[in-house]
Design an enzyme around this catalytic site. Structure first.
Site, PDB file in Angstrom:
ATOM      1  N   ASP A 153      -4.108  -1.186   8.638  1.00 32.19           N
ATOM      2  CA  ASP A 153      -3.310  -0.229   8.463  1.00 32.19           C
ATOM      3  C   ASP A 153      -3.055   0.221   6.970  1.00 32.19           C
ATOM      4  O   ASP A 153      -2.619   1.332   6.564  1.00 32.19           O
ATOM      5  CB  ASP A 153      -1.694  -1.063   8.646  1.00 32.19           C
ATOM      6  CG  ASP A 153      -0.644   0.158   8.850  1.00 32.19           C
ATOM      7  OD1 ASP A 153      -0.151   0.248   8.077  1.00 32.19           O
ATOM      8  OD2 ASP A 153      -0.518   0.473   9.996  1.00 32.19           O
ATOM      9  N   HIS A 186       7.705  -2.445   9.788  1.00 31.93           N
ATOM     10  CA  HIS A 186       6.960  -1.195  10.259  1.00 31.93           C
ATOM     11  C   HIS A 186       8.134  -0.295  10.794  1.00 31.93           C
ATOM     12  O   HIS A 186       7.861  -0.223  12.071  1.00 31.93           O
ATOM     13  CB  HIS A 186       6.025  -1.544  11.159  1.00 31.93           C
ATOM     14  CG  HIS A 186       5.035  -0.350  11.050  1.00 31.93           C
ATOM     15  ND1 HIS A 186       5.172   0.511  12.071  1.00 31.93           N
ATOM     16  CD2 HIS A 186       3.744   0.120  10.614  1.00 31.93           C
ATOM     17  CE1 HIS A 186       4.086   1.460  12.031  1.00 31.93           C
ATOM     18  NE2 HIS A 186       3.294   1.205  11.122  1.00 31.93           N
TER      19      HIS A 186
END
Length: 755
Positions: free
Chosen positions: A670, A501
């Site tokens: 997400d 990420h």
């Protein structure tokens, strides 16, 4: 746990087996100023109490652990209450506080430590406290120390944590029992012969009322024990009911006889008269109900005197077949102010009394052991550390006795809340009502007692409190407190959720992971409640993981915690960096049950809807999404339009890390944010990042091995923001989770996230 680092003086009470020194070394290696000690000093900022792990040869040695722990808590109490700090106890009662695994026979007498810790949690709101039950079976001192260290460094805010053999970690929870009312209205125990019950504290108060209810059902033979000797009251007081009237009569008699009575002595004489009247009245009531009754004025801790008193009774009635231990006293004061003598008075009456009852009936064929414990043992209660500790010992002793005696003996430890029906003064009743505590009506409480004494298949430890018309039983009042926990971020290369990420080349904490932490912290604080929703997640500043110094970044999780006592809790979280800057904030609402599951899923808008012309490989190549394999959950982009979109999501071996009990499945959540970002790129040609989530709710697990449909409704509001609604649907079309009012803001193309 906060408060163990940054130069805090950590004192570890020596256990004599090497665990304390090993733990001190482990903590020193992690940067703490820890040392093993043989006595706790007032200078300690943190106390880790390992005294209960000593080699214990007698029950008396085990019981003394409780007294020494109270003395240690008293030593630091003023500092803990004013400044905060850490207070941790470690015991070995099977790794589950006696609830799942049988504790060693002597270790149950050390179980009062959890009552001390839970009371400290109420008296020291600024401190971090924890009671650990470590099963040491097969563990070396070094391994035991490592398990304790990992709980201190990696555990959550649970106050009670069991560390079981094999490495599992458990925490006790309350479970609402809807069958209690049905049992309370049931018949008797079905015993063919009249029971011979030995009852402490049974001639007065709540215990007497409970025994009377039992007598209505079963007509037992009762041996009632009490400290008050039966005396004939002065003739001048007969027929006078009020306190003032009796005092006048006694003063007039003394004046006529030329004697002088001091006010204190006058009060004691009237009190003895009142107690004698109550005892005599209760004995008469029991006999009228068909019970045979003998009243024995004896100190329940005096085993020899009690044995002698039982000889003629056994000769007439036969052996004792049941014990009801209701005797108890109070001396409420905060830990800092309570004297050792007051502690002994309260603790010994409960625990010493139980030991005597068990000792004098060791050769009797007991079929019932019922102990009157207190809700203070389960939840702690300010001013009642000694009472909570004593009743926790009763709870765990009951667990051990149930295992030892088997199904032929009903063993119960009833953790009572406060009773109504004349047992609580009007002033105290008002106090309870202001705290939101429902009192137990006398009739309901006595019926519950009768039901529990006949319940051979139910749990050993039960909590019984008052009920209200609109909510489940409340066992403790509304409260508000603030607590903190510390989070240490791992090195990005060692954690897939960080390494995969990256924004602008820097590892950044995902918003979904911050929400996962909030939900997990809430579940740890109230493990018996369900998370109804996580709301108002605000991204104040992104958290960038600095890689240059190699040090683990530390974050502080602060929670403002409100609860109504049992049924609901509201928690407001902030996640701060080392400089005090707020990075994330959110609210979590919890309840006994989750909200109703939506029956109609979020509809897909029809305006301009058409198939996507992108493949997952097109969006995960770095041009549109910055997510590495650990977050690549989009399997197919199916539909998109001017007002929304849809995609199929799924886990694979790289994203399976995210499917964990207790959290929110961050990768899958997400994935919904990724869909919202892709919709913004396709619709407006601009890059966005999430800045706020209105609410998150989960209704059923998101499947690990099945595809999931993520559906998006979205609109643009102003120049820089989109607002979206997202829902996750399983293969059956059922709603698994929802995100509401997700705000995404446009970011520059370079997507630099400033911490």
């Amino acid at each position: 746990m906060p408060g163990l680092w940054d130069g805090a003086a950590v004192e570890i009470m020596d256990d004599g087996t090497g665990i304390a020194s090993a733990l001190a070394g482990r903590m020193q290696a992690a940067g703490a100023q820890a040392r093993a000690v043989t006595a706790i000093s007032a200078e300690a900022d943190a106390v880790i109490w390992l005294d209960a792990l000593k080699t214990i040869s007698t029950d008396e040695e085990a019981l003394s652990v409780n007294r020494r722990a109270f003395e240690a808590a008293k030593m630091v109490a003023a500092k803990m209450a004013q400044q905060g700090g850490v207070f941790v106890t470690v015991q070995d009662t099977g790794g589950s506080f006696g609830l799942a695994d049988a504790p060693a026979s002597r270790s149950v007498w050390t179980a009062g430590l959890t009552g001390l810790v839970k009371t400290a949690a109420r008296e020291w709101p600024k401190a971090a406290v924890k009671a650990i039950d470590l099963d040491r079976t097969g563990l070396t001192a070094e391994t035991a120390a490592d398990r304790i260290f990992r709980e201190l460094a990696e555990g959550g805010p649970e106050v009670e944590v069991g560390l079981q053999r094999g490495g599992s970690r458990v925490t006790p929870v309350l479970e609402l029992d809807p069958a209690l009312a049905a049992r309370a209205s049931g018949g008797n125990s079905g015993a063919e012969e009249r029971a011979v019950l030995l009852v402490s504290g049974g001639a007065r108060g709540v215990t007497a009322a409970a025994i009377a209810a039992l007598a209505r059902k079963e007509r037992p033979r009762l041996i009632l024990l009490g400290r008050t000797p039966l005396e004939e009251e002065p003739a001048v007081c007969r027929g006078i009911a009020d306190d003032a009237g009796m005092k006048r009569a006694l003063l007039e008699q003394a004046k006529a006889e030329g004697a002088v009575i001091g006010l204190a002595e006058l009060g004691r004489r009237v009190q003895r008269i009142v107690m004698n009247r109550e005892i005599a009245g209760n004995l008469q009531t029991l006999r009228e109900l068909g019970a045979e009754v003998v009243y024995v004025p004896v100190d329940v801790q005096n085993a020899e005197a009690l044995r002698e008193a039982l000889r003629p009774i056994r000769a007439k009635w036969g052996p004792v077949t049941g014990i009801v231990h209701g005797a108890g006293v109070l001396a409420d004061k905060a830990i800092a102010d309570k004297t050792i003598e007051q502690f002994d008075y309260v603790f010994d009456t409960k625990v010493g009394g139980l030991r005597t009852l068990l000792a004098v009936t060791e050769n009797d064929p007991l079929t019932l052991i019922c102990l009157f414990s207190s809700v203070s043992a389960r939840s702690g209660n300010a001013g009642q550390a000694d009472y909570a500790m004593a009743n926790e010992v009763l709870n765990k002793c009951a667990q051990a006795e149930a295992i030892r005696r088997g199904p032929g003996c009903i063993v119960k430890s009833i953790n009572w809340g406060p009773w109504d029906g004349g047992m609580v003064s009007p002033l105290l009743k008002k106090h309870f009502e202001q705290r939101g505590v429902n009192l137990i009506p006398l009739e309901a409480g006595t019926a519950a007692f009768v039901a529990e004494t006949a319940d051979a298949g139910g749990p050993v430890e039960v909590v019984i409190g008052g009920r209200s018309a609109d909510r489940p039983t409340l066992i403790e009042g509304a409260s508000e407190k603030t607590w903190t926990a510390e989070l240490f971020l791992p090195e990005a290369s060692l954690a897939p959720w960080l390494n995969d990420h990256r924004i602008g080349g820097s590892a950044v904490v995902p918003a979904a992971m911050a929400m996962d932490w909030f939900v997990r912290a809430a579940k740890a604080a109230y493990p018996y409640l369900d998370v109804k929703r996580c709301s108002n997640l605000n991204v104040k500043k992104g958290i960038v993981v600095a890689a240059e110094d190699g040090a683990r970044k530390r974050l502080t999780l602060t929670c403002s915690d409100r609860t109504d006592g049992l049924a609901q809790a509201w928690l407001s979280f902030e996640l701060r960096g080392e400089g005090g800057r707020v990075h994330y904030a959110a609210d979590v609402e919890m309840g006994m049950e989750r909200d109703a599951i939506p029956t109609e899923p979020l509809p897909l808008p029809h305006a301009g809807i058409e198939p996507w012309d992108w493949q997952p490989s097109d969006v995960y190549d770095g041009s549109k999404l910055f997510h590495g394999p650990a977050f690549q959950v989009i399997r197919e982009l199916t539909l998109s339009g001017s007002e929304g979109a849809e995609a199929k999501l799924g886990h694979d071996a790289m994203t399976a890390w995210s499917d964990r009990d207790g959290g929110i499945d961050p990768a899958m959540i997400d994935g919904g944010l990724q869909l919202s970002r892709l919709w913004g790129i396709r619709t407006f040609g601009e890059l966005t990042l999430p800045t706020k989530i209105g609410s998150y709710a989960a209704y059923r697990p998101i499947p690990l091995n099945q595809p999931v449909v993520c559906r998006l409704q979205s609109e643009r509001r102003g120049r820089y923001k989109t607002v979206s609604q997202l829902t996750w649907l399983n293969e059956q079309g059922e709603v698994a989770a929802e995100l509401r009012d997700v705000e995404m803001h446009i970011v520059p193309n370079q997507e630099q996230v400033q911490e």
